[in-house]
Design a protein around this motif. Structure first.
Motif, PDB file in Angstrom:
ATOM      1  N   GLY A  73      -3.656 -11.479  15.053  1.00  0.00           N
ATOM      2  CA  GLY A  73      -4.321 -11.551  13.990  1.00  0.00           C
ATOM      3  C   GLY A  73      -3.954 -12.455  13.136  1.00  0.00           C
ATOM      4  O   GLY A  73      -4.381 -12.274  11.703  1.00  0.00           O
ATOM      5  N   GLY A  74      -3.186 -13.616  13.261  1.00  0.00           N
ATOM      6  CA  GLY A  74      -2.803 -14.552  12.493  1.00  0.00           C
ATOM      7  C   GLY A  74      -1.418 -14.365  11.746  1.00  0.00           C
ATOM      8  O   GLY A  74      -0.672 -13.340  12.041  1.00  0.00           O
ATOM      9  N   GLU A  75      -1.202 -15.031  10.722  1.00  0.00           N
ATOM     10  CA  GLU A  75       0.078 -14.832  10.055  1.00  0.00           C
ATOM     11  C   GLU A  75       0.188 -13.823   9.274  1.00  0.00           C
ATOM     12  O   GLU A  75      -0.763 -13.304   8.854  1.00  0.00           O
ATOM     13  N   ALA A  76       1.536 -13.203   9.440  1.00  0.00           N
ATOM     14  CA  ALA A  76       1.797 -11.867   8.661  1.00  0.00           C
ATOM     15  C   ALA A  76       2.260 -12.266   7.493  1.00  0.00           C
ATOM     16  O   ALA A  76       2.689 -13.484   6.860  1.00  0.00           O
ATOM     17  N   HIS A  77       2.220 -11.257   6.620  1.00  0.00           N
ATOM     18  CA  HIS A  77       3.089 -11.097   5.033  1.00  0.00           C
ATOM     19  C   HIS A  77       2.106 -12.155   4.322  1.00  0.00           C
ATOM     20  O   HIS A  77       2.853 -12.814   3.264  1.00  0.00           O
ATOM     21  N   ILE A  78       0.808 -12.164   4.400  1.00  0.00           N
ATOM     22  CA  ILE A  78       0.272 -12.939   3.181  1.00  0.00           C
ATOM     23  C   ILE A  78      -0.519 -12.139   2.242  1.00  0.00           C
ATOM     24  O   ILE A  78      -0.917 -11.078   2.448  1.00  0.00           O
ATOM     25  N   VAL A  79      -0.012 -12.317   1.051  1.00  0.00           N
ATOM     26  CA  VAL A  79      -0.050 -11.647  -0.256  1.00  0.00           C
ATOM     27  C   VAL A  79      -1.296 -11.903  -0.834  1.00  0.00           C
ATOM     28  O   VAL A  79      -1.729 -12.953  -1.459  1.00  0.00           O
ATOM     29  N   ARG A  80      -2.320 -10.689  -0.947  1.00  0.00           N
ATOM     30  CA  ARG A  80      -3.511 -10.950  -1.772  1.00  0.00           C
ATOM     31  C   ARG A  80      -3.471 -11.268  -3.140  1.00  0.00           C
ATOM     32  O   ARG A  80      -2.371 -10.671  -3.945  1.00  0.00           O
ATOM     33  N   GLY A 116       8.333 -23.086  15.944  1.00  0.00           N
ATOM     34  CA  GLY A 116       9.544 -22.420  16.078  1.00  0.00           C
ATOM     35  C   GLY A 116       9.222 -20.758  15.803  1.00  0.00           C
ATOM     36  O   GLY A 116       8.149 -20.313  16.060  1.00  0.00           O
ATOM     37  N   VAL A 117      10.034 -20.120  14.933  1.00  0.00           N
ATOM     38  CA  VAL A 117       9.930 -18.760  14.630  1.00  0.00           C
ATOM     39  C   VAL A 117       8.727 -18.604  13.720  1.00  0.00           C
ATOM     40  O   VAL A 117       8.877 -19.210  12.362  1.00  0.00           O
ATOM     41  N   HIS A 118       7.797 -17.742  13.729  1.00  0.00           N
ATOM     42  CA  HIS A 118       6.698 -17.485  12.950  1.00  0.00           C
ATOM     43  C   HIS A 118       6.445 -15.941  13.040  1.00  0.00           C
ATOM     44  O   HIS A 118       6.231 -15.274  13.918  1.00  0.00           O
ATOM     45  N   ALA A 119       6.099 -15.391  11.749  1.00  0.00           N
ATOM     46  CA  ALA A 119       5.383 -13.898  11.638  1.00  0.00           C
ATOM     47  C   ALA A 119       4.401 -13.837  11.863  1.00  0.00           C
ATOM     48  O   ALA A 119       3.478 -14.511  11.177  1.00  0.00           O
ATOM     49  N   GLU A 120       3.732 -13.131  12.614  1.00  0.00           N
ATOM     50  CA  GLU A 120       2.363 -12.714  13.019  1.00  0.00           C
ATOM     51  C   GLU A 120       1.805 -11.280  13.064  1.00  0.00           C
ATOM     52  O   GLU A 120       2.911 -10.635  13.170  1.00  0.00           O
ATOM     53  N   ARG A 121       0.548 -11.160  12.652  1.00  0.00           N
ATOM     54  CA  ARG A 121       0.225  -9.669  13.018  1.00  0.00           C
ATOM     55  C   ARG A 121      -0.615  -9.703  14.228  1.00  0.00           C
ATOM     56  O   ARG A 121      -1.366 -10.642  14.609  1.00  0.00           O
ATOM     57  N   TRP A 122      -0.128  -8.501  14.806  1.00  0.00           N
ATOM     58  CA  TRP A 122      -0.926  -8.050  16.136  1.00  0.00           C
ATOM     59  C   TRP A 122      -1.748  -6.994  16.213  1.00  0.00           C
ATOM     60  O   TRP A 122      -1.066  -5.945  15.593  1.00  0.00           O
ATOM     61  N   LEU A 123      -2.915  -6.724  16.865  1.00  0.00           N
ATOM     62  CA  LEU A 123      -3.228  -5.432  17.266  1.00  0.00           C
ATOM     63  C   LEU A 123      -3.003  -5.204  18.749  1.00  0.00           C
ATOM     64  O   LEU A 123      -3.688  -5.914  19.564  1.00  0.00           O
TER      65      LEU A 123
END
Length: 95
Positions: free
Chosen positions: A20-27, A51-58
């Protein structure tokens, strides 16, 4: 086949998941105050690190729940997964 460690179901085959793309995007706190350029930046601009990247997954074909993951984009290895709403884990050398 890559196994994705779902924090709810355990390790499952990658075909069960959708990124689902990059995680921790603040509205933005006040979206109405943004001009078109700032709104486009919020909607479309994302980091794409090597390298290391925070992502959202379903887990689309499993429990149906969203979660966050730290994944190395070079090796495609999942470092850790964690439930939505939890802060990004502090992994030494990942930033």
């Amino acid at each position: 086949m890559l196994l994705v460690p779902c924090p709810y179901c355990g390790p499952r085959p990658e075909v069960e998941f959708r990124c689902g793309g990059e995680a921790h995007i603040v509205r933005p706190a006040d979206p109405d105050a943004l001009d078109d350029a700032a709104w486009a930046e919020y909607l479309f601009a994302r980091t794409s690190p090597k390298g290391v990247h925070a992502e959202r997954w379903l887990h689309a074909h499993g429990c149906g729940r969203w979660f966050n993951a730290l994944r190395n984009t070079v090796s495609d290895a999942f470092i850790t997964t964690y439930e939505m709403g939890q802060p990004r884990p502090d992994i030494a050398g990942d930033r």
